[in-house]
Design a protein around this motif. Structure first.
Motif, mmCIF file in Angstrom:
data_model
loop_
_atom_site.group_PDB
_atom_site.id
_atom_site.type_symbol
_atom_site.label_atom_id
_atom_site.label_comp_id
_atom_site.label_asym_id
_atom_site.label_seq_id
_atom_site.Cartn_x
_atom_site.Cartn_y
_atom_site.Cartn_z
ATOM 1 N N THR A 13 0.868 -1.171 0.000
ATOM 2 C CA THR A 13 0.000 0.000 0.000
ATOM 3 C C THR A 13 0.906 1.222 0.000
ATOM 4 O OG1 THR A 13 -1.699 -1.173 1.241
ATOM 5 C CG2 THR A 13 -1.814 1.220 1.254
ATOM 6 N N VAL A 14 0.651 2.177 -0.870
ATOM 7 C CA VAL A 14 1.544 3.333 -1.017
ATOM 8 C C VAL A 14 1.466 4.270 0.188
ATOM 9 C CG1 VAL A 14 2.075 5.367 -2.418
ATOM 10 C CG2 VAL A 14 1.386 3.245 -3.524
ATOM 11 N N ASN A 15 2.621 4.713 0.639
ATOM 12 C CA ASN A 15 2.730 5.817 1.591
ATOM 13 C C ASN A 15 3.041 7.048 0.741
ATOM 14 O OD1 ASN A 15 2.830 4.537 4.471
ATOM 15 N ND2 ASN A 15 4.062 3.221 3.153
ATOM 16 N N ASN A 16 2.071 7.949 0.592
ATOM 17 C CA ASN A 16 2.216 9.104 -0.293
ATOM 18 C C ASN A 16 2.875 10.285 0.396
ATOM 19 O OD1 ASN A 16 1.062 8.180 -2.769
ATOM 20 N ND2 ASN A 16 -0.931 8.227 -1.787
ATOM 21 N N ASN A 17 3.714 10.991 -0.368
ATOM 22 C CA ASN A 17 4.360 12.241 0.045
ATOM 23 C C ASN A 17 4.854 12.201 1.492
ATOM 24 O OD1 ASN A 17 5.392 14.772 -0.287
ATOM 25 N ND2 ASN A 17 3.442 15.829 -0.189
ATOM 26 N N TYR A 29 11.154 -5.839 -2.382
ATOM 27 C CA TYR A 29 11.631 -4.737 -3.209
ATOM 28 C C TYR A 29 11.015 -3.448 -2.700
ATOM 29 C CZ TYR A 29 13.681 -8.065 -6.373
ATOM 30 O OH TYR A 29 14.457 -9.063 -6.896
ATOM 31 N N LEU A 30 11.859 -2.537 -2.215
ATOM 32 C CA LEU A 30 11.404 -1.211 -1.811
ATOM 33 C C LEU A 30 11.328 -0.365 -3.069
ATOM 34 C CD1 LEU A 30 10.778 0.892 0.428
ATOM 35 C CD2 LEU A 30 13.219 1.468 0.347
ATOM 36 N N LYS A 31 10.196 0.288 -3.267
ATOM 37 C CA LYS A 31 10.004 1.100 -4.467
ATOM 38 C C LYS A 31 9.738 2.541 -4.055
ATOM 39 C CE LYS A 31 8.713 -3.004 -6.857
ATOM 40 N NZ LYS A 31 7.754 -3.765 -7.629
ATOM 41 N N ILE A 32 10.428 3.459 -4.713
ATOM 42 C CA ILE A 32 10.372 4.877 -4.373
ATOM 43 C C ILE A 32 10.051 5.661 -5.636
ATOM 44 C CG2 ILE A 32 11.672 6.832 -3.452
ATOM 45 C CD1 ILE A 32 13.537 4.682 -2.125
ATOM 46 N N ALA A 33 8.974 6.442 -5.576
ATOM 47 C CA ALA A 33 8.566 7.247 -6.727
ATOM 48 C C ALA A 33 8.717 8.730 -6.417
ATOM 49 C CB ALA A 33 7.121 6.952 -7.104
ATOM 50 N N ASP A 34 9.105 9.488 -7.426
ATOM 51 C CA ASP A 34 9.162 10.956 -7.348
ATOM 52 C C ASP A 34 7.786 11.451 -7.776
ATOM 53 O OD1 ASP A 34 9.644 13.650 -7.547
ATOM 54 O OD2 ASP A 34 11.378 13.468 -8.875
ATOM 55 N N ALA A 35 6.861 11.500 -6.789
ATOM 56 C CA ALA A 35 5.472 11.867 -7.081
ATOM 57 C C ALA A 35 4.782 12.275 -5.788
ATOM 58 C CB ALA A 35 4.737 10.676 -7.701
ATOM 59 N N SER A 36 3.741 13.054 -5.900
ATOM 60 C CA SER A 36 2.979 13.418 -4.709
ATOM 61 C C SER A 36 2.028 12.298 -4.302
ATOM 62 C CB SER A 36 2.212 14.718 -4.938
ATOM 63 O OG SER A 36 1.328 14.565 -6.026
ATOM 64 N N ALA A 96 8.794 16.170 -6.987
ATOM 65 C CA ALA A 96 7.333 16.184 -6.850
ATOM 66 C C ALA A 96 6.859 15.663 -5.494
ATOM 67 C CB ALA A 96 6.699 15.361 -7.969
ATOM 68 N N GLY A 97 7.729 15.018 -4.739
ATOM 69 C CA GLY A 97 7.383 14.387 -3.468
ATOM 70 C C GLY A 97 7.938 12.976 -3.447
ATOM 71 N N LEU A 98 7.842 12.309 -2.312
ATOM 72 C CA LEU A 98 8.331 10.934 -2.198
ATOM 73 C C LEU A 98 7.199 10.005 -1.806
ATOM 74 C CD1 LEU A 98 11.753 10.980 -0.329
ATOM 75 C CD2 LEU A 98 11.308 10.434 -2.701
#
Length: 124
Positions: free
Chosen positions: A25-29, A54-61, A94-96
């Motif tokens: 489940t995504v933890n946003n920003n 696998y830890l996944k990290i997005a540059d997004a809000s 954009a956020g993490l």
């Protein structure tokens, strides 16, 4: 051999962000900021029973598991705690957003064997 202690000219980072439940489940920003730089990531997968994650990290809000393509994907072996030092830092604009899955593909949404605890040392 002499030991030299020096004071750095500037601080490395100004915020420690701890996310205690990282799963599919995504933890946003997580930094509550849009821009910054990641310098150190510590990932605790000690609770797994023989299965890596696998830890996944997005540059997004905000992000969606199985749809959003992460900027970073880090394998965390089972029953380990891993620390990643990013030499020049990893800038985000954009956020993490962070989440974890059992498989490496960005379309994977399989829950890891155990939730991870992740700490980020960042500027935000």
């Amino acid at each position: 051999m002499p030991i030299v202690n020096q004071t750095p000219l500037t601080s490395l980072a100004d915020k420690l962000v701890t996310v205690s439940v990282v799963s599919n489940t995504v933890n946003n920003n997580i930094t509550d900021a849009t821009t910054g730089t990641i310098y150190i990531i510590e990932v605790d997968n000690l609770g797994s029973a023989g299965v890596g994650a696998y830890l996944k990290i997005a540059d997004a809000s905000s992000a969606t598991v199985g749809t959003t393509q992460p900027k970073l994907s880090l394998y965390i072996p089972p029953e380990t705690k891993q620390t990643f030092a990013l030499q020049n830092g990893h800038t985000y604009t954009a956020g993490l957003c962070v989440w974890a899955t059992r498989n490496p593909g960005y379309t994977d949404n399989t829950k890891p064997d155990a939730a991870l605890t992740v700490k980020f040392l960042v500027t935000a």
